[in-house]
Design an enzyme around this catalytic site. Structure first.
Site, PDB file in Angstrom:
ATOM      1  N   ARG A   4       0.819  -1.215   0.000  1.00  0.00           N
ATOM      2  CA  ARG A   4       0.000   0.000   0.000  1.00  0.00           C
ATOM      3  C   ARG A   4       0.856   1.271   0.000  1.00  0.00           C
ATOM      4  O   ARG A   4       0.477   2.284  -0.579  1.00  0.00           O
ATOM      5  CB  ARG A   4      -0.918  -0.011   1.229  1.00  0.00           C
ATOM      6  CG  ARG A   4      -1.892   1.165   1.321  1.00  0.00           C
ATOM      7  CD  ARG A   4      -2.740   1.039   2.583  1.00  0.00           C
ATOM      8  NE  ARG A   4      -3.712   2.113   2.692  1.00  0.00           N
ATOM      9  CZ  ARG A   4      -4.951   2.065   2.223  1.00  0.00           C
ATOM     10  NH1 ARG A   4      -5.365   0.984   1.582  1.00  0.00           N
ATOM     11  NH2 ARG A   4      -5.785   3.076   2.383  1.00  0.00           N
ATOM     12  N   HIS A  76      24.084 -19.858   5.868  1.00  0.00           N
ATOM     13  CA  HIS A  76      24.922 -18.670   5.707  1.00  0.00           C
ATOM     14  C   HIS A  76      24.571 -18.056   4.357  1.00  0.00           C
ATOM     15  O   HIS A  76      24.840 -18.653   3.307  1.00  0.00           O
ATOM     16  CB  HIS A  76      26.396 -19.061   5.770  1.00  0.00           C
ATOM     17  CG  HIS A  76      27.334 -17.900   5.975  1.00  0.00           C
ATOM     18  ND1 HIS A  76      27.533 -16.931   5.009  1.00  0.00           N
ATOM     19  CD2 HIS A  76      28.133 -17.556   7.032  1.00  0.00           C
ATOM     20  CE1 HIS A  76      28.401 -16.048   5.451  1.00  0.00           C
ATOM     21  NE2 HIS A  76      28.786 -16.396   6.687  1.00  0.00           N
ATOM     22  N   ASP A  77      23.978 -16.856   4.386  1.00  0.00           N
ATOM     23  CA  ASP A  77      23.455 -16.298   3.141  1.00  0.00           C
ATOM     24  C   ASP A  77      24.541 -15.922   2.141  1.00  0.00           C
ATOM     25  O   ASP A  77      24.367 -16.102   0.928  1.00  0.00           O
ATOM     26  CB  ASP A  77      22.545 -15.097   3.422  1.00  0.00           C
ATOM     27  CG  ASP A  77      23.216 -13.993   4.228  1.00  0.00           C
ATOM     28  OD1 ASP A  77      24.333 -14.200   4.728  1.00  0.00           O
ATOM     29  OD2 ASP A  77      22.607 -12.911   4.376  1.00  0.00           O
ATOM     30  N   THR A 148      -0.408  31.521  17.877  1.00  0.00           N
ATOM     31  CA  THR A 148       0.523  30.966  18.852  1.00  0.00           C
ATOM     32  C   THR A 148      -0.299  30.338  19.967  1.00  0.00           C
ATOM     33  O   THR A 148      -1.301  30.919  20.389  1.00  0.00           O
ATOM     34  CB  THR A 148       1.462  32.044  19.427  1.00  0.00           C
ATOM     35  OG1 THR A 148       0.697  33.074  20.058  1.00  0.00           O
ATOM     36  CG2 THR A 148       2.309  32.670  18.328  1.00  0.00           C
ATOM     37  N   HIS A 149       0.094  29.155  20.400  1.00  0.00           N
ATOM     38  CA  HIS A 149      -0.702  28.369  21.363  1.00  0.00           C
ATOM     39  C   HIS A 149      -2.071  28.020  20.790  1.00  0.00           C
ATOM     40  O   HIS A 149      -3.002  27.710  21.543  1.00  0.00           O
ATOM     41  CB  HIS A 149      -0.878  29.106  22.697  1.00  0.00           C
ATOM     42  CG  HIS A 149       0.398  29.511  23.347  1.00  0.00           C
ATOM     43  ND1 HIS A 149       1.125  28.681  24.162  1.00  0.00           N
ATOM     44  CD2 HIS A 149       1.102  30.681  23.272  1.00  0.00           C
ATOM     45  CE1 HIS A 149       2.212  29.310  24.582  1.00  0.00           C
ATOM     46  NE2 HIS A 149       2.234  30.511  24.039  1.00  0.00           N
ATOM     47  N   SER A 271     -18.122   6.265   5.871  1.00  0.00           N
ATOM     48  CA  SER A 271     -19.102   5.238   5.519  1.00  0.00           C
ATOM     49  C   SER A 271     -20.466   5.547   6.136  1.00  0.00           C
ATOM     50  O   SER A 271     -21.489   5.051   5.674  1.00  0.00           O
ATOM     51  CB  SER A 271     -18.616   3.866   5.994  1.00  0.00           C
ATOM     52  OG  SER A 271     -18.486   3.851   7.412  1.00  0.00           O
ATOM     53  N   LYS A 276     -18.972  14.206   5.007  1.00  0.00           N
ATOM     54  CA  LYS A 276     -17.602  14.349   5.515  1.00  0.00           C
ATOM     55  C   LYS A 276     -16.566  14.558   4.402  1.00  0.00           C
ATOM     56  O   LYS A 276     -16.596  13.914   3.366  1.00  0.00           O
ATOM     57  CB  LYS A 276     -17.214  13.116   6.322  1.00  0.00           C
ATOM     58  CG  LYS A 276     -18.031  12.930   7.594  1.00  0.00           C
ATOM     59  CD  LYS A 276     -17.563  13.858   8.690  1.00  0.00           C
ATOM     60  CE  LYS A 276     -16.320  13.304   9.337  1.00  0.00           C
ATOM     61  NZ  LYS A 276     -15.810  14.208  10.390  1.00  0.00           N
ATOM     62  N   ARG A 277     -15.619  15.502   4.671  1.00  0.00           N
ATOM     63  CA  ARG A 277     -14.425  15.736   3.846  1.00  0.00           C
ATOM     64  C   ARG A 277     -13.252  15.785   4.812  1.00  0.00           C
ATOM     65  O   ARG A 277     -12.949  16.840   5.378  1.00  0.00           O
ATOM     66  CB  ARG A 277     -14.559  17.051   3.073  1.00  0.00           C
ATOM     67  CG  ARG A 277     -15.661  17.029   2.019  1.00  0.00           C
ATOM     68  CD  ARG A 277     -16.100  18.438   1.626  1.00  0.00           C
ATOM     69  NE  ARG A 277     -15.075  19.174   0.916  1.00  0.00           N
ATOM     70  CZ  ARG A 277     -15.130  19.481  -0.384  1.00  0.00           C
ATOM     71  NH1 ARG A 277     -16.159  19.088  -1.122  1.00  0.00           N
ATOM     72  NH2 ARG A 277     -14.179  20.189  -0.951  1.00  0.00           N
ATOM     73  N   GLU A 283      -3.337  12.998   7.700  1.00  0.00           N
ATOM     74  CA  GLU A 283      -3.304  12.096   8.850  1.00  0.00           C
ATOM     75  C   GLU A 283      -2.431  10.885   8.555  1.00  0.00           C
ATOM     76  O   GLU A 283      -1.682  10.403   9.420  1.00  0.00           O
ATOM     77  CB  GLU A 283      -4.725  11.658   9.205  1.00  0.00           C
ATOM     78  CG  GLU A 283      -5.567  12.798   9.760  1.00  0.00           C
ATOM     79  CD  GLU A 283      -7.028  12.442   9.934  1.00  0.00           C
ATOM     80  OE1 GLU A 283      -7.701  13.081  10.757  1.00  0.00           O
ATOM     81  OE2 GLU A 283      -7.518  11.522   9.235  1.00  0.00           O
TER      82      GLU A 283
END
Length: 440
Positions: A4, A76-77, A148-149, A271, A276-277, A283
């Site tokens: 993904r 042993h690779d 600020t804050h 869903s 919603k948008r 995120e």
């Protein structure tokens, strides 16, 4: 890394085929060096190159199944790989790995992959810098409230916010470039780094052939502070992307809505709730930053190896480098798309700037009362704060409150008060700052 979040070019760097290709390149480069030094017959090198050329150039794939079958026996690779190559090359393969230890090949090949991955990431950053610059110039004078804050402070422009991001990404590029140079080094110095069974010139010639640096001194491995620095550069870059994405998430909140991720036709936000948008990409970038940062911790823990080496670092590097590089590549490319397509709402920026009815000009009122009226800072602060609190508590207009305050009227005319609330005061140095950042 799961499919993904894996993009083709970066995934190919960490693919087993490319890994084995890098291993073979190191072995051939070392053999070439021995030929130059007169220790290996040139005919043997020609046979090795002829029988492995299709593998090196990607026209033929290594038989992973066969290598795994051999490793089942050898446990042993590296030996499994060399045994497989001997099956292809024949007797001339005896000159491969001459005087070398496994880490000579592994770490030198790892350096090749680090350089390949790093170059992809640098290209990603370059594209982001171009995207941020374009949007910064577009919104050079798009005025918005600075916070600020999380609370309204004074006016800025959206372009200035982006200019800060641009400078931060430039620093990330500089850090990453330096880290690549220090991490992409090989070593072909033998079992404990003494060159007892290998000429030091083999290392120099081979690494030059491979286009990487070499460690001036090493033990059985390249020291892992180099790799830790690379992973830390990735972690800082990912953290910058997280910072920018977090800002976008805040600015997209319904109550703010000053910028917004693109919402494409057919896209669904929930869903359950059709309206919603959501800032889902921002995120996602914040979440993946945690993955990249976690690799930096492992990188630092890998620095402390026993004596001339152990292999406690090996198992972790097989996953952390892959995941960190692939995740950051994904993050950078998605963030470039996000910046390119970010929806900006200047009218909402202006509406939000005016929410507190002029309070954002409080510092200029304070300074003017001190400068023009000769008030002490404490007295001027008390006058301004007293009126400001009425705005917070009673919803009154800050400018009108000042005009009706006898203490202020003794110092300032209505026209002077009006001038204090001119937004251009806060944007007068935008050109100067942009010239510093973009040389425009």
């Amino acid at each position: 890394m799961i499919a993904r979040y894996s993009l083709p070019e970066m995934s190919a760097v960490w693919d087993l085929q490319n890994k084995y290709r890098a291993w073979l390149k190191v072995e051939i480069a070392a053999t070439k060096a021995w030929v130059q030094l007169g220790k290996v017959p040139e005919e043997a090198l020609k046979e090795i190159e002829e029988k492995t050329r299709d593998f090196i150039e990607g026209r033929k794939e290594f038989d992973i199944k066969r290598i795994n079958e051999i490793e089942e026996i050898t446990n042993h690779d590296v030996i499994a790989f060399l045994t497989y190559i001997k099956e292809i090359v024949g007797d001339s393969a005896k000159y491969l790995h001459f005087g070398m230890t496994s880490s000579d090949m592994l770490d030198t090949a790892f350096a090749i992959q680090i350089k390949q991955a790093g170059e992809i990431l640098l290209k990603d950053i370059d594209r982001i810098l171009e995207a941020i610059k374009r949007r910064a110039l577009e919104h050079k004078y798009t005025v918005m409230i600075g916070r600020t804050h999380g609370i309204h402070a004074e006016p800025i422009t959206f372009g200035l916010k982006l200019a800060i991001w641009y400078e931060e990404m430039k620093r990330n590029r500089e850090r990453l470039s330096a880290a690549i140079e220090r991490a992409a080094v090989g070593k072909i110095s033998g079992a404990v780094g003494t060159y007892a069974n290998i000429d030091p010139r083999v290392e120099e010639i081979a690494c030059r052939e491979l286009g990487i640096g070499y460690a001036k001194v090493s033990n059985q491995v390249v020291q892992r502070d180099r790799h830790a620095e690379f992973l830390n550069a990735l972690a800082i870059t990912a953290s910058s992307i997280e910072q920018f994405a977090t800002e976008i998430r805040h600015l997209q909140r319904t109550e703010v809505r000053e910028v917004e991720e693109p919402f494409r036709k057919g896209q669904k936000g929930s869903s359950a709730m059709p309206h919603k948008r959501n800032p889902i990409l921002s995120e996602r970038l914040c979440g993946l930053a945690r993955v990249v940062r976690s690799a930096s911790i492992i990188g630092m823990e890998n620095i402390a190896l026993w004596h001339e080496r152990d292999i406690s670092h090996s198992s972790t590097e097989r996953t952390t480098f892959v995941d960190a590089c692939i995740a950051l590549d994904y993050m950078l490319q998605k963030f470039e798309w996000l910046i390119d397509n970010l929806v900006v709402y200047p009218e909402n920026m202006m509406k939000n700037l005016n929410l507190l009815k002029g309070l954002v000009f409080s510092q200029r009122v304070l300074l003017t009362l001190i400068e023009k009226g000769g008030l002490s800072r404490e007295d001027a602060y008390a006058v301004v704060q007293e009126n400001a609190m009425k705005v917070w508590q009673e919803g009154k207009d800050f400018k009108e409150l000042l005009k009706s305050d006898e203490r202020v009227k003794k110092v300032l005319t209505d026209k002077e008060i009006e001038d204090i609330f001119d937004l251009s005061y806060h944007t007068k140095h935008v050109d100067y700052i942009f010239n510093r950042v973009f040389n425009t």
